[in-house]
Design an enzyme around this catalytic site. Structure first.
Site, PDB file in Angstrom:
ATOM      1  N   TYR A 132      -3.985   4.251   6.949  1.00 39.86           N
ATOM      2  CA  TYR A 132      -5.416   4.515   7.081  1.00 39.86           C
ATOM      3  C   TYR A 132      -6.015   3.476   8.014  1.00 39.86           C
ATOM      4  O   TYR A 132      -5.711   2.286   7.923  1.00 39.86           O
ATOM      5  CB  TYR A 132      -6.115   4.434   5.720  1.00 39.86           C
ATOM      6  CG  TYR A 132      -7.625   4.545   5.811  1.00 39.86           C
ATOM      7  CD1 TYR A 132      -8.259   5.778   5.680  1.00 39.86           C
ATOM      8  CD2 TYR A 132      -8.418   3.427   6.044  1.00 39.86           C
ATOM      9  CE1 TYR A 132      -9.643   5.889   5.775  1.00 39.86           C
ATOM     10  CE2 TYR A 132      -9.801   3.524   6.152  1.00 39.86           C
ATOM     11  CZ  TYR A 132     -10.402   4.762   6.013  1.00 39.86           C
ATOM     12  OH  TYR A 132     -11.775   4.870   6.118  1.00 39.86           O
ATOM     13  N   GLU A 148     -13.048   7.058  11.208  1.00 39.85           N
ATOM     14  CA  GLU A 148     -11.787   6.819  10.496  1.00 39.85           C
ATOM     15  C   GLU A 148     -10.697   7.763  10.968  1.00 39.85           C
ATOM     16  O   GLU A 148     -10.964   8.885  11.405  1.00 39.85           O
ATOM     17  CB  GLU A 148     -11.973   6.938   8.981  1.00 39.85           C
ATOM     18  CG  GLU A 148     -12.264   8.325   8.468  1.00 39.85           C
ATOM     19  CD  GLU A 148     -12.306   8.396   6.947  1.00 39.85           C
ATOM     20  OE1 GLU A 148     -12.527   7.362   6.303  1.00 39.85           O
ATOM     21  OE2 GLU A 148     -12.112   9.504   6.410  1.00 39.85           O
TER      22      GLU A 148
END
Length: 380
Positions: free
Chosen positions: A102, A189
């Site tokens: 991530y 993100e």
């Protein structure tokens, strides 16, 4: 402001972040054609402005054009969290995923800067990782517009635990950072950022939110806005000069001032209720605004009671009272209403409401408790 995954990937590519081959489609036949061109395994992904697409069945990985068309037929017929699926993204998925990570950036008001959030645990909600395995979250802040090369390089080697991936991970971090600043993002993100069996570091999915207050200088970003995905009530409220955000509760709130509106929602939660919205009628003494506000609140079938909390400064309480009475003349109001008036011309406002079936309260806390009781059916 939000954009779709396919738009985020287009921006990623502009900033040197590798993304898989993909094509946006709106029909099952277009999906069939795209899958035929890509060959082999493809992912069919619903394009909606909500999370949890995979859990809702909005993402399917299939082999071959026929299976892709069948999956698209099902997904394009879906509604995910009240939003109908109008388009799907077809993504080439031939490469095997070896590891997932991530990578994200947020505007961090507490740090007065930008915070990188990174984790070797990708492909799942970062909130779950933070709650269940917080030690897997790496954070570092920067207050500068310059890319924090040293801090980023130290983290880059930890995401896939492979020295060969440091440079491509660093390139993805740098690209995301530049994109974040250039486009006035509030969140950007990549989840997951993957290492595949070809040794490539690829952004498989992405999410970008933009600061609404900066859109005036971002015409290219504004052009990405999908009006079909916007909340109709919020758009209408903006046109009428109201600040409105739809929530999931059952107590409609009409308040003047953003701070008081936030405090009102907090107080409702404190006493065991759930607010249905944020609604700030602002500082204008315009009765028409109250009528428009009522129309917004009443359009939500979840609203069981309405709380009007006015602290008069620029806003005059007697004008609010006139707006409430005018609303009763112009539209049907069939929900219990609790009113708290305080400040400028509060007494005049209460006198105007005297003799009506409207409930008034002497204090903030009393008004909130009465509204919660009304929503529960304990009080009329």
């Amino acid at each position: 402001m939000k954009i779709h995954e396919y738009q985020a990937k287009e921006l990623f590519a502009e900033y040197g972040i590798q993304v898989p081959p993909h094509r946006l489609t709106t029909t099952a036949e277009d999906v069939f054609a795209a899958a035929s061109d890509f060959g082999g395994t493809v992912a069919i992904k619903a394009q909606v402005h909500v999370g949890g697409r995979g859990k809702a069945g909005g993402i399917k990985v299939v082999d071959g054009p026929e299976a892709a068309r069948a999956a698209a037929d099902r997904i394009l017929a879906m509604t995910i969290k009240d939003i109908p699926v109008r388009k799907v993204l077809v993504v080439e998925s031939h490469a095997e995923i070896m590891r997932e990570a991530y990578l994200g950036l947020i505007l961090d008001r507490s740090a007065k800067g930008v915070t990188f959030i990174c984790s070797a645990a990708g492909g799942v909600d970062i909130e779950e990782v933070a709650a269940n395995t917080p030690d897997q979250i790496i954070r570092f802040q920067t207050l500068s517009r310059d890319f924090p090369e040293a801090e980023a390089r130290a983290v880059a080697g930890k995401l896939f635990n492979d020295e060969a991936t440091i440079e491509p991970v660093l390139a993805a971090m740098r690209g995301l950072f530049e994109l974040f600043w250039d486009k006035d993002c509030s969140l950007a993100e990549i989840n997951p950022l993957v290492l595949n069996d070809r040794g490539e570091v690829v952004a498989l999915d992405g999410k970008i939110n933009f600061d609404d207050n900066a859109l005036f200088r971002q015409p290219e970003v504004v052009a990405l806005r999908d009006m079909d995905e916007e909340d109709r009530n919020e758009l209408e409220a903006k046109e009428k000069g109201l600040s409105f955000v739809q929530l999931d509760g059952d107590i409609g709130c009409m308040v003047n001032g953003a701070g008081l509106a936030m405090a009102t929602m907090d107080m409702i939660q404190l006493y065991g209720g759930t607010p249905a919205n944020f609604l700030d009628v602002g500082g204008s003494s315009n009765p028409d605004k109250v009528v428009h506000a009522f129309e917004l609140l009443l359009s939500n079938p979840k609203v069981k009671a309405i709380l009007i909390n006015i602290f008069g400064g620029i806003t005059r309480c007697d004008d609010i009272a006139r707006g409430i009475l005018e609303s009763y003349q112009r539209i049907e109001i069939n929900r219990p209403i609790v009113i708290r008036l305080s400040g400028t011309n509060a007494e005049e406002g209460r006198q105007l409401l005297a003799g009506t079936p409207l409930e008034t309260a002497d204090s903030f806390a009393a008004a909130v408790k009465q509204a919660i009781a009304c929503a529960k059916g304990e009080q009329k």
